[in-house]
Structures are given as C-alpha cells and as structure tokens.
Design a protein around this motif. Structure first.
Motif, PDB file in Angstrom:
ATOM      1  N   UNK A   1      40.400  52.756  39.133  1.00  0.00           N
ATOM      2  CA  UNK A   1      40.451  51.334  39.439  1.00  0.00           C
ATOM      3  C   UNK A   1      39.134  50.695  39.052  1.00  0.00           C
ATOM      4  N   UNK A   2      39.163  49.603  38.344  1.00  0.00           N
ATOM      5  CA  UNK A   2      37.968  48.970  37.826  1.00  0.00           C
ATOM      6  C   UNK A   2      37.940  47.505  38.177  1.00  0.00           C
ATOM      7  N   UNK A   3      36.757  46.915  38.030  1.00  0.00           N
ATOM      8  CA  UNK A   3      36.601  45.485  38.277  1.00  0.00           C
ATOM      9  C   UNK A   3      37.061  44.715  37.060  1.00  0.00           C
ATOM     10  N   UNK A   4      37.464  43.459  37.256  1.00  0.00           N
ATOM     11  CA  UNK A   4      37.905  42.654  36.121  1.00  0.00           C
ATOM     12  C   UNK A   4      36.760  42.348  35.179  1.00  0.00           C
ATOM     13  N   UNK A   5      37.034  42.333  33.880  1.00  0.00           N
ATOM     14  CA  UNK A   5      36.001  42.017  32.902  1.00  0.00           C
ATOM     15  C   UNK A   5      35.673  40.528  32.954  1.00  0.00           C
ATOM     16  N   UNK A   6      34.418  40.198  32.636  1.00  0.00           N
ATOM     17  CA  UNK A   6      34.006  38.795  32.624  1.00  0.00           C
ATOM     18  C   UNK A   6      34.694  38.076  31.467  1.00  0.00           C
ATOM     19  N   UNK A   7      35.165  36.828  31.691  1.00  0.00           N
ATOM     20  CA  UNK A   7      35.845  36.101  30.617  1.00  0.00           C
ATOM     21  C   UNK A   7      34.874  35.683  29.525  1.00  0.00           C
ATOM     22  N   UNK A   8      35.355  35.607  28.284  1.00  0.00           N
ATOM     23  CA  UNK A   8      34.572  35.091  27.169  1.00  0.00           C
ATOM     24  C   UNK A   8      34.813  33.586  27.048  1.00  0.00           C
ATOM     25  N   UNK A   9      33.881  32.914  26.361  1.00  0.00           N
ATOM     26  CA  UNK A   9      33.980  31.456  26.242  1.00  0.00           C
ATOM     27  C   UNK A   9      35.258  31.034  25.542  1.00  0.00           C
ATOM     28  N   UNK A  10      35.759  31.884  24.647  1.00  0.00           N
ATOM     29  CA  UNK A  10      36.959  31.543  23.893  1.00  0.00           C
ATOM     30  C   UNK A  10      38.253  31.863  24.620  1.00  0.00           C
ATOM     31  N   UNK A  11      38.141  32.545  25.747  1.00  0.00           N
ATOM     32  CA  UNK A  11      39.336  32.934  26.480  1.00  0.00           C
ATOM     33  C   UNK A  11      39.961  31.719  27.166  1.00  0.00           C
ATOM     34  N   UNK A  12      41.287  31.669  27.261  1.00  0.00           N
ATOM     35  CA  UNK A  12      41.929  30.598  28.039  1.00  0.00           C
ATOM     36  C   UNK A  12      41.649  30.793  29.520  1.00  0.00           C
ATOM     37  N   UNK A  13      41.754  29.739  30.319  1.00  0.00           N
ATOM     38  CA  UNK A  13      41.523  29.889  31.763  1.00  0.00           C
ATOM     39  C   UNK A  13      42.427  30.963  32.337  1.00  0.00           C
ATOM     40  N   UNK A  14      41.871  31.786  33.197  1.00  0.00           N
ATOM     41  CA  UNK A  14      42.666  32.865  33.772  1.00  0.00           C
ATOM     42  C   UNK A  14      42.821  32.641  35.278  1.00  0.00           C
ATOM     43  N   UNK A  15      43.873  33.194  35.806  1.00  0.00           N
ATOM     44  CA  UNK A  15      44.104  33.097  37.242  1.00  0.00           C
ATOM     45  C   UNK A  15      43.088  33.943  37.985  1.00  0.00           C
ATOM     46  N   UNK A  16      42.687  33.456  39.150  1.00  0.00           N
ATOM     47  CA  UNK A  16      41.717  34.194  39.950  1.00  0.00           C
ATOM     48  C   UNK A  16      42.319  35.510  40.450  1.00  0.00           C
ATOM     49  N   UNK A  17      41.472  36.520  40.648  1.00  0.00           N
ATOM     50  CA  UNK A  17      41.957  37.733  41.309  1.00  0.00           C
ATOM     51  C   UNK A  17      42.492  37.401  42.705  1.00  0.00           C
ATOM     52  N   UNK A  18      43.363  38.237  43.207  1.00  0.00           N
ATOM     53  CA  UNK A  18      43.913  38.085  44.548  1.00  0.00           C
ATOM     54  C   UNK A  18      43.112  38.946  45.522  1.00  0.00           C
ATOM     55  N   UNK A  19      43.013  38.470  46.758  1.00  0.00           N
ATOM     56  CA  UNK A  19      42.427  39.291  47.821  1.00  0.00           C
ATOM     57  C   UNK A  19      43.409  39.325  48.975  1.00  0.00           C
ATOM     58  N   UNK A  20      44.023  40.488  49.190  1.00  0.00           N
ATOM     59  CA  UNK A  20      44.960  40.689  50.286  1.00  0.00           C
ATOM     60  C   UNK A  20      44.164  41.091  51.526  1.00  0.00           C
ATOM     61  N   UNK A  21      44.289  40.310  52.593  1.00  0.00           N
ATOM     62  CA  UNK A  21      43.426  40.467  53.760  1.00  0.00           C
ATOM     63  C   UNK A  21      44.215  40.807  55.012  1.00  0.00           C
ATOM     64  N   UNK A  22      43.877  41.929  55.614  1.00  0.00           N
ATOM     65  CA  UNK A  22      44.430  42.316  56.903  1.00  0.00           C
ATOM     66  C   UNK A  22      43.653  41.594  58.012  1.00  0.00           C
ATOM     67  N   UNK A  23      44.210  41.558  59.213  1.00  0.00           N
ATOM     68  CA  UNK A  23      43.562  40.862  60.331  1.00  0.00           C
ATOM     69  C   UNK A  23      42.947  41.844  61.317  1.00  0.00           C
ATOM     70  N   UNK A  24      43.777  42.652  61.973  1.00  0.00           N
ATOM     71  CA  UNK A  24      43.258  43.586  62.979  1.00  0.00           C
ATOM     72  C   UNK A  24      42.475  44.697  62.295  1.00  0.00           C
ATOM     73  N   UNK A  25      41.218  44.812  62.652  1.00  0.00           N
ATOM     74  CA  UNK A  25      40.333  45.772  62.004  1.00  0.00           C
ATOM     75  C   UNK A  25      39.306  45.034  61.165  1.00  0.00           C
ATOM     76  N   UNK A  26      39.688  44.423  60.031  1.00  0.00           N
ATOM     77  CA  UNK A  26      38.712  43.690  59.231  1.00  0.00           C
ATOM     78  C   UNK A  26      38.151  42.438  59.913  1.00  0.00           C
TER      79      UNK A  26
END
Length: 262
Positions: A1-26
């Motif tokens: 599992x890896x982190x997303x690569x940084x976008x280049x200036x020529x890249x089209x806008x990309x959707x943000x990564x998702x963060x799935x968040x639990x409640x009890x515990x975190x």
C-alpha cells in the motif's frame, strides 16, 4: 500500500483521497481507567452550512439498505462500550475532544463516517467537532434484514461472511474497498489487523493506508502527522509498517456480538 503520487501541473483536477473514520476508539477513547480521560464540554460552533445530498459513487455497492441508525451492524465486536440511542445520550461523549475537528478539517481529503453510529455521527459527533454533516458509509445489510432476495443470494452472503471470519477479515473491509473504487483512501480504525491490510493490498487498485489507532488513547498528534504525511507525500511511499503501536485486538473468531458501536 502506497501514498498517492503528487499531481503534475499538466494533470487534470483529481478527486481528493477518501478518509474513512471510525468513532469509538479513534475519537472516543476507551479501555483505560476512567480517570485517565479528560472531560470536554460541548463547544459552541457556528452553524455549519448544509452540504448538498451526496450522489452514490458509481462503484459503490448497489441496493443494500443500511441498518437503522441506532442498530449496530451484527458483525460489530463488543469491545466498545454499549451505546444508548442518540436521544438518550452517550455516556462517553464528554471524552470527545473538540480539537479533533480542526485537525480533521485540515487534512486534504474527503471525510466519510465509517461507523455503526451511522447518521447519529452527524447528529451527535460532528456538531461537537465543528464539522459539517459528512457522508455516512452505508453498510451492506445482513441477509436476515435485507430486502427479499433469492435463496441462492442469501446463502452466498452467509458463505462470504463465513469465509471472512476464517480469514480474520474485518466486516468493514470489503465495503470500504468497494466504496473507494480506485481512489486513494485512508481507513482509521482501532480494529485493523494484518488480514485487512493483505486483503486491501490484493484487491484495491489505488494507494491505501490502513491506520490503526490505540483505542485507549484515541487519535494523537503522532497519528495526525502520519495521516497528513501520507496524504501530502510528493511520491509513493511505503505505508507505515508495523503499526506505531503493538498490541493486537482479540482474534475475531466465531460469531461477533452486537453489543457495541464502532
């Protein structure tokens, strides 16, 4: 599992990564002596602007109906304290640190509740953190409560759950990968184990970080640093391994209780 690569200036806008968040515990820690935790009074926040209704992602599972907001998923473990309904209040809500709100809002990602609090997370948790209503992960309905289906589908669902139990796979894992599709995502939970990481690595087409939180402490400054570093990494980096804390939760074998929300 890896982190997303940084976008280049020529890249089209990309959707943000998702963060799935639990409640009890975190967000609501538990498991340490009660006098360990400070108590926070609700902090008044400006009324958040309502967000438009979200459109289901095309890759999200279709048709399953989520469980009622106050009903935990049948596979949820009983490690977390039993939770009253939203109207009765949650005895551990004073442990919810309002400082989590600005830190979560500052992360460059789309926050999604991934908890059996369901819509109650937007009613009880988000206002205390100063967050707007967030998307709520809809869990696949168990066979016993789903809309009428064929006997074959019913048996297939039960067989899949049995296989996941044998693998030690968390009941959230498949649904989160399906919701993310190929988008980068982070899953923050206190029940993530090695089988979950292995399954995501084998079945998710994009970068992913499964970040396990010590439920006795909840999200800490070190956790937020790890999340922000992964989200802002200029190039793919290995996910932290092993997790930054060592104790594993009890094996998830056999039927899991419905006693607690996660």
């Amino acid at each position: 599992m890896t982190a997303p690569a940084a976008p280049r200036a020529s890249d089209p806008p990309r959707r943000l990564p998702l963060l799935f968040l639990d409640v009890d515990g975190p967000l609501i820690p538990f498991g340490a002596p009660p006098n360990t935790y400070p108590s926070y009074e609700p902090t008044p926040h400006p009324e958040p602007r309502p967000t438009p209704p979200s459109t289901p992602h095309p890759a999200a599972p279709s048709a399953p109906r989520p469980a009622p907001p106050s009903t935990p998923h049948p596979a949820a473990r009983s490690a977390a304290p039993a939770t009253p309904t939203a109207s009765e209040g949650h005895p551990l809500l004073p442990r919810l640190d309002p400082g989590h709100g600005p830190r979560l809002a500052a992360l460059p990602c789309t926050l999604i509740w991934a908890t059996t609090w369901m819509a109650d997370a937007n009613t009880c948790i988000a206002p205390r953190l100063g967050l707007p209503p967030l998307e709520v992960m809809a869990w696949p309905a168990p066979p016993a409560t789903a809309e009428p289906v064929t006997q074959a589908l019913h048996e297939a669902q039960e067989a899949q759950e049995a296989r996941d139990e044998r693998l030690g796979l968390h009941w959230k894992t498949r649904a989160l990968v399906a919701r993310a599709a190929a988008l980068p995502f982070i899953w923050v939970d206190d029940e993530i184990t090695d089988p979950d990481r292995a399954w995501v690595a084998a079945h998710h087409q994009g970068p992913a970080l499964l970040h396990r939180v010590d439920p006795r402490r909840g999200l800490t400054a070190a956790d937020y640093t790890a999340l922000a570093d992964w989200l802002r990494a200029p190039s793919p980096q290995p996910s932290p391994w092993p997790p930054h804390w060592t104790p594993d939760p009890p094996p998830r074998s056999g039927p899991r209780s419905t006693g607690g929300r996660r």
